[in-house]
Design a protein around this motif. Structure first.
Motif, short mmCIF file in Angstrom:
data_model
loop_
_atom_site.label_atom_id
_atom_site.label_comp_id
_atom_site.label_asym_id
_atom_site.label_seq_id
_atom_site.Cartn_x
_atom_site.Cartn_y
_atom_site.Cartn_z
N LEU A 67 0.82 -1.21 0.00
CA LEU A 67 0.00 0.00 0.00
C LEU A 67 0.85 1.26 0.00
O LEU A 67 0.58 2.20 -0.74
N VAL A 68 1.89 1.29 0.83
CA VAL A 68 2.71 2.49 0.99
C VAL A 68 3.42 2.86 -0.32
O VAL A 68 3.54 4.04 -0.65
N ARG A 69 3.86 1.87 -1.08
CA ARG A 69 4.67 2.12 -2.29
C ARG A 69 3.87 2.67 -3.46
O ARG A 69 4.42 3.12 -4.45
N ARG A 70 2.55 2.69 -3.36
CA ARG A 70 1.71 3.11 -4.49
C ARG A 70 1.64 4.63 -4.59
O ARG A 70 0.69 5.25 -4.12
N ASP A 72 0.92 6.20 -7.11
CA ASP A 72 -0.22 6.52 -7.96
C ASP A 72 -1.57 6.37 -7.26
O ASP A 72 -2.60 6.78 -7.79
N GLN A 73 -1.58 5.79 -6.04
CA GLN A 73 -2.84 5.58 -5.32
C GLN A 73 -2.70 5.88 -3.83
O GLN A 73 -3.00 5.03 -2.99
N PRO A 74 -2.27 7.09 -3.46
CA PRO A 74 -2.10 7.39 -2.04
C PRO A 74 -3.43 7.38 -1.28
O PRO A 74 -3.46 7.13 -0.08
N GLN A 75 -4.52 7.61 -1.98
CA GLN A 75 -5.83 7.63 -1.33
C GLN A 75 -6.24 6.24 -0.84
O GLN A 75 -7.22 6.12 -0.10
N ASN A 83 -8.80 12.36 -4.63
CA ASN A 83 -8.39 11.56 -5.78
C ASN A 83 -6.98 11.95 -6.21
O ASN A 83 -6.44 12.97 -5.79
N CYS A 84 -6.41 11.10 -7.05
CA CYS A 84 -5.03 11.26 -7.52
C CYS A 84 -4.99 10.94 -9.00
O CYS A 84 -5.59 9.97 -9.46
N GLN A 85 -4.26 11.79 -9.74
CA GLN A 85 -4.08 11.55 -11.17
C GLN A 85 -2.61 11.73 -11.51
O GLN A 85 -2.00 12.75 -11.16
N LEU A 86 -2.03 10.74 -12.19
CA LEU A 86 -0.66 10.88 -12.68
C LEU A 86 -0.66 11.81 -13.87
O LEU A 86 -1.48 11.66 -14.78
N VAL A 87 0.27 12.78 -13.87
CA VAL A 87 0.38 13.70 -14.99
C VAL A 87 1.70 13.52 -15.74
O VAL A 87 1.89 14.05 -16.82
N ASP A 88 2.60 12.73 -15.14
CA ASP A 88 3.87 12.42 -15.79
C ASP A 88 4.40 11.13 -15.20
O ASP A 88 4.41 10.96 -13.97
N SER A 96 8.14 10.56 -11.60
CA SER A 96 6.70 10.58 -11.86
C SER A 96 6.07 11.73 -11.08
O SER A 96 6.51 12.04 -9.97
N VAL A 97 5.05 12.34 -11.65
CA VAL A 97 4.38 13.48 -11.02
C VAL A 97 2.89 13.16 -10.91
O VAL A 97 2.28 12.64 -11.85
N ARG A 98 2.33 13.48 -9.75
CA ARG A 98 0.90 13.27 -9.52
C ARG A 98 0.25 14.58 -9.11
O ARG A 98 0.91 15.46 -8.56
N GLU A 99 -1.04 14.67 -9.37
CA GLU A 99 -1.84 15.79 -8.90
C GLU A 99 -2.92 15.23 -7.99
O GLU A 99 -3.65 14.32 -8.38
N LEU A 100 -2.99 15.77 -6.78
CA LEU A 100 -3.96 15.31 -5.80
C LEU A 100 -5.03 16.36 -5.60
O LEU A 100 -4.75 17.56 -5.63
N VAL A 101 -6.24 15.90 -5.36
CA VAL A 101 -7.33 16.77 -4.91
C VAL A 101 -7.58 16.38 -3.46
O VAL A 101 -7.72 15.19 -3.13
N VAL A 102 -7.57 17.37 -2.58
CA VAL A 102 -7.70 17.15 -1.14
C VAL A 102 -9.18 17.25 -0.74
O VAL A 102 -9.93 18.03 -1.33
#
Length: 196
Positions: A67-70, A72-75, A83-88, A96-102
């Motif tokens: 779970l911790v290593r993901r 792309d899925q911190p939620q 939610n989380c979306q990979l952007v790169d 790798s870059v992610r965008e999170l919505v809190v």
């Protein structure tokens, strides 16, 4: 002596800087396993603070690390992320870059973060906040997951540390209390997820 299924260890520490120098009374990274201590040492600049928290989970280390290593899925266990979306990148490659919505109710809306370390052999993951609508500038987090000996079954230690700028209008203590509260809630939720 039996251990709790999950608990945050009291050996957490907080370190702040004043006038560009680290506070001399830093008690170190108590509770962080020796083999991971180097990952949790953060250089501090003036106006920054850092903290480290260690949490015990009565579960196999591989289940916790899965779970911790993901990146792309911190939620999956961080309940403050909507939610989380990979952007790169692919979420498993450094850079790798992610965008999170809190979730609403926090003093933040979103965050853009880059994966700095993902080491499956040593079970180390690190990310840095690049930007977003929040007050956490120059935030870098490191999480390590460790197998520990226990007479009653599988047992894992999770250590999470960070360094961050103290926002204008806040003290270092207020900043650490806020972030530590979120990290502790996330680690407690992680334990609930793996103990199901």
């Amino acid at each position: 002596m039996p251990y709790a299924a999950t608990r945050t260890l009291p050996q957490q520490h907080t370190r702040i800087t004043t006038n560009g120098k680290a506070a001399p009374a830093c008690p170190g990274h108590a509770g962080v396993p020796d083999e991971a201590a180097q990952h949790h040492e953060h250089p501090l600049a003036a106006g920054q603070c850092c903290s480290a928290i260690v949490h015990e989970i009565a579960a196999p280390v591989d289940e916790v690390w899965a779970l911790v290593r993901r990146f792309d899925q911190p939620q999956a266990y961080k309940s403050f992320i909507k939610n989380c979306q990979l952007v790169d990148g692919d979420g498993a490659t450094v850079g790798s870059v992610r965008e999170l919505v809190v979730v609403s109710g926090l003093p933040a809306d979103n965050s853009r973060e880059r994966l700095e370390i993902l080491d499956d052999e040593r079970r180390v993951i690190s990310f840095r906040i690049l930007g977003g609508e929040h007050r956490l500038s120059n935030y870098r987090s490191v999480t390590t997951v460790h197998e520990a000996a226990a007479p009653d079954g599988p047992f894992t230690l999770v250590a999470e540390s960070y360094v961050v700028d103290v926002p204008s209008g806040n003290t270092a203590e207020e900043t650490c209390i806020f972030i530590n509260t979120i990290i502790q809630a996330n680690l407690q939720n992680l334990a609930r997820k793996v103990l199901r």
